[in-house]
Design a protein around this motif. Structure first.
Motif, PDB file in Angstrom:
ATOM      1  N   SER A 177     -10.278  -4.330  -0.457  1.00 35.45           N
ATOM      2  CA  SER A 177      -8.959  -3.209   0.915  1.00 35.45           C
ATOM      3  C   SER A 177      -9.274  -4.561   2.289  1.00 35.45           C
ATOM      4  O   SER A 177     -10.772  -4.809   2.125  1.00 35.45           O
ATOM      5  N   LEU A 178      -8.226  -4.649   2.697  1.00 35.03           N
ATOM      6  CA  LEU A 178      -8.319  -5.961   3.352  1.00 35.03           C
ATOM      7  C   LEU A 178      -8.314  -5.278   4.768  1.00 35.03           C
ATOM      8  O   LEU A 178      -7.036  -3.790   5.013  1.00 35.03           O
ATOM      9  N   PHE A 179      -9.402  -4.537   5.871  1.00 29.38           N
ATOM     10  CA  PHE A 179      -9.920  -3.972   7.066  1.00 29.38           C
ATOM     11  C   PHE A 179      -9.910  -2.773   6.512  1.00 29.38           C
ATOM     12  O   PHE A 179      -9.378  -1.953   6.835  1.00 29.38           O
ATOM     13  N   PRO A 180     -11.466  -2.061   5.642  1.00 21.39           N
ATOM     14  CA  PRO A 180     -11.402  -1.015   5.074  1.00 21.39           C
ATOM     15  C   PRO A 180     -11.581  -0.331   6.524  1.00 21.39           C
ATOM     16  O   PRO A 180     -12.172  -0.789   7.521  1.00 21.39           O
ATOM     17  N   GLY A 181     -11.810   1.463   6.008  1.00 22.08           N
ATOM     18  CA  GLY A 181     -11.908   1.894   7.327  1.00 22.08           C
ATOM     19  C   GLY A 181     -10.703   3.134   8.295  1.00 22.08           C
ATOM     20  O   GLY A 181     -10.858   4.046   8.965  1.00 22.08           O
ATOM     21  N   ARG A 182     -10.108   2.726   7.075  1.00 20.88           N
ATOM     22  CA  ARG A 182      -8.646   3.178   7.903  1.00 20.88           C
ATOM     23  C   ARG A 182      -8.364   5.197   7.724  1.00 20.88           C
ATOM     24  O   ARG A 182      -9.507   5.117   6.149  1.00 20.88           O
ATOM     25  N   PHE A 183      -7.987   5.908   8.357  1.00 20.37           N
ATOM     26  CA  PHE A 183      -8.004   6.894   8.609  1.00 20.37           C
ATOM     27  C   PHE A 183      -6.257   8.141   7.410  1.00 20.37           C
ATOM     28  O   PHE A 183      -5.561   7.542   7.765  1.00 20.37           O
ATOM     29  N   GLU A 184      -6.701   8.185   6.187  1.00 21.51           N
ATOM     30  CA  GLU A 184      -5.801   9.061   6.176  1.00 21.51           C
ATOM     31  C   GLU A 184      -6.456  10.106   4.537  1.00 21.51           C
ATOM     32  O   GLU A 184      -7.632   9.499   4.010  1.00 21.51           O
ATOM     33  N   GLU A 185      -5.650  10.858   4.429  1.00 18.29           N
ATOM     34  CA  GLU A 185      -6.409  12.193   3.928  1.00 18.29           C
ATOM     35  C   GLU A 185      -5.820  11.696   2.113  1.00 18.29           C
ATOM     36  O   GLU A 185      -4.702  10.842   1.974  1.00 18.29           O
ATOM     37  N   SER A 186      -7.039  11.491   1.098  1.00 15.92           N
ATOM     38  CA  SER A 186      -6.494  11.593   0.200  1.00 15.92           C
ATOM     39  C   SER A 186      -5.391  12.397  -1.099  1.00 15.92           C
ATOM     40  O   SER A 186      -4.759  12.500  -1.553  1.00 15.92           O
ATOM     41  N   ILE A 187      -4.805  13.915  -0.670  1.00 14.89           N
ATOM     42  CA  ILE A 187      -4.313  15.246  -1.063  1.00 14.89           C
ATOM     43  C   ILE A 187      -3.164  14.767  -0.438  1.00 14.89           C
ATOM     44  O   ILE A 187      -3.544  15.095   0.839  1.00 14.89           O
ATOM     45  N   LEU A 188      -2.105  14.584  -0.894  1.00 15.57           N
ATOM     46  CA  LEU A 188      -0.798  14.509  -0.428  1.00 15.57           C
ATOM     47  C   LEU A 188      -1.270  13.743   1.187  1.00 15.57           C
ATOM     48  O   LEU A 188      -0.420  14.372   2.419  1.00 15.57           O
ATOM     49  N   PRO A 189      -1.576  12.541   1.502  1.00 16.08           N
ATOM     50  CA  PRO A 189      -1.537  11.915   2.478  1.00 16.08           C
ATOM     51  C   PRO A 189       0.526  11.757   2.996  1.00 16.08           C
ATOM     52  O   PRO A 189       1.348  11.619   2.311  1.00 16.08           O
TER      53      PRO A 189
END
Length: 720
Positions: A207-219
Motif C-alpha cells: 500500500s502507498l503510505f500504509p497506516g490508514r484508519f479504516e474499519e474492515s467490517i462494513l467500512p
C-alpha cells in the motif's frame, strides 16, 4: 517586524555560537568522540540483546520498520528535494521528542483549565484533532523562521518536512497503542482489532503510505495516516510561499483550508456516531476521507512539475551531463537506478550531485540574501561531485583515448581531466582519519539499505579506492603507456584481484603501510656506522718536506679548509624535506602548469599555523574628492580576509600541485603535502579600532561557517 527579525537573528547567532563552542570542545578533547562511540556501540549491543529477551523491544522494532518504510516512500516520490537524509531524520526526531510531548502537555493543561477528561467525546473528537494537526506543523514553522536557506526550499522539501514530523508523531502514537493494547483479542487478531469494526489500522506492505484508519467490517469512512495529512498541509504552505509575490496574502487561506480538512477527517473518524449530523454531512461532501490521498498525490505531481519547470529556467547556469537537454526527474531517476544496479560505486555520487544541483538552482531562483550566502559552498560541493561523475564515466569508457581532454565545469572555465583526480586525492588526504572512516562507514550503511553485506562492502571499498588513488589514476591518464610495462601491468592485475576478494582493499592498504615501515627500518640500518677502527690514510706531502704539515710548523689553518665539512653538513640536510621546527616566509602555491595560485606570508610548520599579514592602517582617511573613506573596515575585511582566505583555501585543497619559493621569501619551502593538513590561520593586522575589530570578526565568523574544520584568529596592532 524589526523586533521579530532581531529576536530571530540573535537567537540563531546564540545557537551557532553554542554549536561552535561544543565543536571546539570536541576538537580539543578527542576522547569525547571515543566516549560517544563506546556509548553508541554499547547501546546498539544492548538493544540487539533486548530483541531476544524483551517483548516490548521487538514491538518497537516492528513499528519502527513500518515508519521507516513510510518515510522511504515519501523520499522516493519527492524527486525535487534538496534536503539530505540527515535533515529528514532530524525532523522525524522532532516529531518524536517535540510534537508528542507538546501535544500531551497542551491537552493536560486544557483539561486542567476547563475540566473534563481526555476520554470525553468532545476531547477525543474535537480538541485532540485540532491540537495534533497544528502541533505537527511546528517543526516546519521553526525551520522556516530560523533557517538561512528557508527561502530556497523546493516544494518537495516542504512535503518531506511535513511527512517526517508526521512519521515521528505516528511512530510514538502507534507504539503506545501496541504496548497498551493487550488481551485475548489483541493477542489473537492484533493490537488494532475491534469486535465491531474488525481491523482498524492497516499496515500493508504493498500500500502507498500504509497506516490508514479504516474499519474492515462494513467500512463507511476512513482517515489517512498522520504523515499524509501533515505533508499535504506543509505542501500547501510551500505553494502559498511560492505564489505570495504574484498573488495577495490571501493565498495562505489555501493551507488553512487544508488544515481544516485534515482536522475534519480526523474528528469524523474519532467521533463516529457521536458528533452532530451536519459535521458528517460536511465530511461526506469532502469524500469521507477517501479523497484525501488522491488530492495530495495530484498536488505533489503538480509541485514536481512546477519545481522542474522553475529549474529549467536557470539550467544555463547549472552543470548538465551528456544527453541531458533539459532537467527532469525521469532522467535523474534512471541514472540513479541504473547506477545502483550496474555500477554501485557511482550511486552515492549520483544522489549527491542531483541534490546539490537542485539546491543551487532553487537558491538562484528564490533565495534571499541569507540563502545566497550559501551559493559558494553548494557550488564547490556540486563541482566536486560533477567532476567525479564525469571522470568515472569517461575513464570506464576509454581512459587512454581521452587522456588530456578538458571538461567544462559550471563556471565556464576548463579543468584538466587528469588533474581532477589529483584534486580528489588531495581533498581526501586533507581529511582526518576519523572523517575518512565516517565517509566509508556512511557509504557502507547506505548501501546496506539496498544490497547485501558483501556488495555493500564492495561499494564502500570502491569509494575508498577511487578517492585514495587519484594521483595514480591521473598518472595513467597522462601517460597510458605506463600500463604497458610488465611491472605496472602486474601491479594493476594484482590490484584488480585484491578488489575482487573480501577485504582485498584492506590487505592492499596494510601492504602499503608495512612497506613504508620496512623502508624506514632499512634506512635506519643503513645509516648506522660500523663500530670498528678504520686505519687513517697517511697525510699527503705539501711540498715543504716529507711529513711536514702546516700544523706541525705552527701555521694557522686556512679558512677554506673548513668548507668541505660545512658543505657536507648542508648536503646531509638538503634532502628536500622541510625542517619541522622552522618557519617559512612567502611560500607560493602553483598549479600543474606552474601558474601561481596564491602566497602564504608565513608558515609555522612546527605549530601548524598559517600567518597572514594585512595592512589595515589608514582606513579612516578621507578621500578629498568624495569626503568618504577609501574603503570601510567591513569592505577591507570582506576583501582582504574573507575573500582572499576563501580563495586561498579552495586553491590549496583543489587546484594546487606544488609549492615554490619567491624572490623575497625563504630559499627552501615545505612540500604541498606538509601544509595541506594545516588548519589554523592567524591574521596579523597593524591597525586597531572598534570598527575594524567588529568588521574582522564578521568576516571570521563567515569563514568559520564555510570552513568548520579550520580555526581563524586575529591579532591587532602587530605585524606587518
Amino acid at each position: 517586524m524589526n523586533t521579530i527579525w532581531h529576536f530571530r537573528t540573535q537567537f540563531r547567532d546564540l545557537l551557532e555560537a553554542l554549536y561552535r563552542i561544543v565543536k571546539g570542545w570536541i576538537d580539543k578533547y578527542p576522547f569525547i568522540r571515543v566516549v560517544y562511540g563506546i556509548v553508541s556501540w554499547l547501546s546498539l549491543i544492548a538493544f540487539a540483546a533486548s530483541l531476544f529477551y524483551v517483548k516490548e523491544a521487538r514491538t518497537m522494532m516492528v513499528q519502527y520498520l513500518w515508519s521507516f518504510y513510510v518515510i522511504l516512500q515519501f523520499w522516493f516520490l519527492c524527486r525535487s528535494k534538496t534536503l539530505s537524509w540527515k535533515s529528514i531524520a532530524i525532523f522525524v526526531l522532532a516529531g518524536v521528542f517535540l510534537v508528542v510531548p507538546l501535544t500531551s502537555i497542551t491537552l493536560s493543561a486544557f483539561h486542567a483549565l476547563f475540566g473534563g477528561k481526555t476520554s470525553d467525546t468532545w476531547s477525543v473528537a474535537v480538541i485532540t484533532p485540532i491540537f495534533e494537526e497544528i502541533w505537527k506543523l511546528l517543526p516546519l514553522g521553526i525551520y522556516l523562521f530560523f533557517s538561512r536557506r528557508a527561502s530556497a526550499l523546493s516544494l518537495s522539501d516542504y512535503t518531506l518536512i511535513g511527512a517526517s514530523s508526521g512519521v515521528g508523531f505516528q511512530l510514538m502514537e502507534e507504539l503506545t497503542r501496541r504496548w497498551l493494547n493487550s488481551g485475548a483479542i489483541a493477542d489473537k487478531y492484533g493490537y488494532s482489532y475491534t469486535m465491531l469494526g474488525g481491523e482498524t489500522i492497516h499496515w500493508d506492505f504493498f500500500s502507498l503510505f500504509p497506516g490508514r484508519f479504516e474499519e474492515s467490517i462494513l467500512p463507511s469512512l476512513m482517515t489517512v495516516s498522520h504523515p499524509v495529512h501533515t505533508a499535504m498541509i506543509a505542501l500547501g504552505v510551500g505553494i502559498a510561499f511560492r505564489l505570495k509575490k504574484r498573488l495577495t496574502v490571501s493565498v495562505f487561506l489555501f493551507p488553512a483550508l487544508l488544515l481544516c480538512w485534515a482536522i475534519l477527517n480526523h474528528a469524523a473518524y474519532n467521533g463516529q456516531n457521536k458528533l452532530p449530523d451536519w459535521l458528517f454531512d460536511l465530511h461526506d461532501w469532502t469524500g469521507k476521507g477517501y479523497t484525501t490521498r488522491p488530492v495530495f498525490l495530484m498536488m505533489l505531481a503538480g509541485a514536481l512539475f512546477a519545481d522542474y519547470w522553475s529549474l529549467n529556467r536557470v539550467r544555463s547556469r547549472l552543470p548538465k551531463l551528456p544527453n541531458e537537454p533539459f532537467l527532469n526527474p525521469f532522467t535523474e531517476l534512471w541514472n540513479i537506478i541504473s547506477s545502483l544496479c550496474a555500477d554501485r560505486g557511482k550511486f552515492v555520487y549520483w544522489l549527491g550531485f542531483y541534490r546539490e544541483r537542485r539546491e543551487l538552482g532553487f537558491t538562484l531562483l528564490f533565495g534571499n540574501a541569507e540563502a545566497a550566502g550559501r551559493q559558494e559552498q553548494v557550488r564547490e560541493r556540486m563541482k566536486l561531485l560533477f567532476r567525479v561523475l564525469t571522470g568515472l564515466a569517461v575513464i570506464l569508457l576509454a581512459a587512454g583515448l581521452f587522456a588530456g581532454m578538458a571538461i567544462l565545469p559550471d563556471d565556464g572555465g576548463t579543468a584538466c581531466f587528469s588533474c581532477m583526480f589529483d584534486s580528489l586525492q588531495n581533498w581526501w588526504d586533507g581529511l582526518s582519519w576519523q572523517t575518512q572512516a565516517a565517509i566509508i562507514l556512511g557509504a557502507l550503511a547506505l548501501s546496506l539499505l539496498f544490497v547485501g553485506f558483501w556488495p555493500a562492502l564492495g561499494i564502500a571499498m570502491t569509494v575508498w579506492g577511487v578517492a585514495g588513488s587519484g594521483h595514480e589514476i591521473a598518472g595513467y591518464i597522462r601517460d597510458p603507456k605506463k600500463l604497458l610495462s610488465p611491472q605496472n601491468a602486474l601491479a594493476v592485475a594484482t590490484g584488480i584481484i585484491l578488489s575482487r576478494i573480501p577485504f582485498g582493499k584492506a590487505l592492499g592498504w596494510l601492504g602499503k603501510k608495512g612497506l613504508g615501515y620496512v623502508r624506514k627500518l632499512y634506512g635506519k640500518l643503513r645509516s648506522r656506522k660500523p663500530d670498528i677502527d678504520v686505519p687513517k690514510k697517511p697525510p699527503k706531502p705539501d711540498g715543504n718536506g716529507p711529513g711536514k704539515h702546516p700544523e706541525d710548523r705552527g701555521e694557522p689553518k686556512k679558512a677554506d679548509e673548513e668548507k668541505p665539512k660545512k658543505d657536507k653538513i648542508d648536503e646531509d640536510q638538503d634532502d628536500g624535506t622541510a625542517m619541522p621546527g622552522k618557519t617559512y616566509n612567502e611560500v607560493e602555491i602553483v598549479d600543474h602548469r606552474g601558474k601561481p595560485l596564491g602566497e602564504f606570508d608565513e608558515i609555522d610548520l612546527e605549530n601548524r599555523i598559517f600567518y597572514e599579514d594585512k595592512t589595515a592602517k589608514g582606513l579612516d582617511r578621507l578621500n578629498p574628492r568624495t569626503g568618504q573613506p577609501t574603503q570601510t573596515p567591513q569592505q577591507f575585511a570582506d576583501k582582504q580576509i574573507l575573500g582572499k582566505t576563501r580563495t586561498r583555501i579552495n586553491n590549496l585543497m583543489n587546484d594546487a600541485a606544488s609549492t615554490r619559493a619567491t624572490v623575497n621569501g625563504s630559499p627552501d619551502v615545505p612540500k604541498l603535502e606538509e601544509i595541506k593538513s594545516i588548519r589554523d590561520f592567524v591574521f596579523r593586522l597593524d591597525g586597531d579600532s572598534p570598527e575594524l575589530r567588529t568588521a574582522v570578526e564578521n568576516s571570521l565568523n563567515q569563514l568559520r561557517k564555510e570552513f568548520p574544520d579550520y580555526t581563524f584568529n586575529v591579532t591587532f596592532g602587530g605585524k606587518p
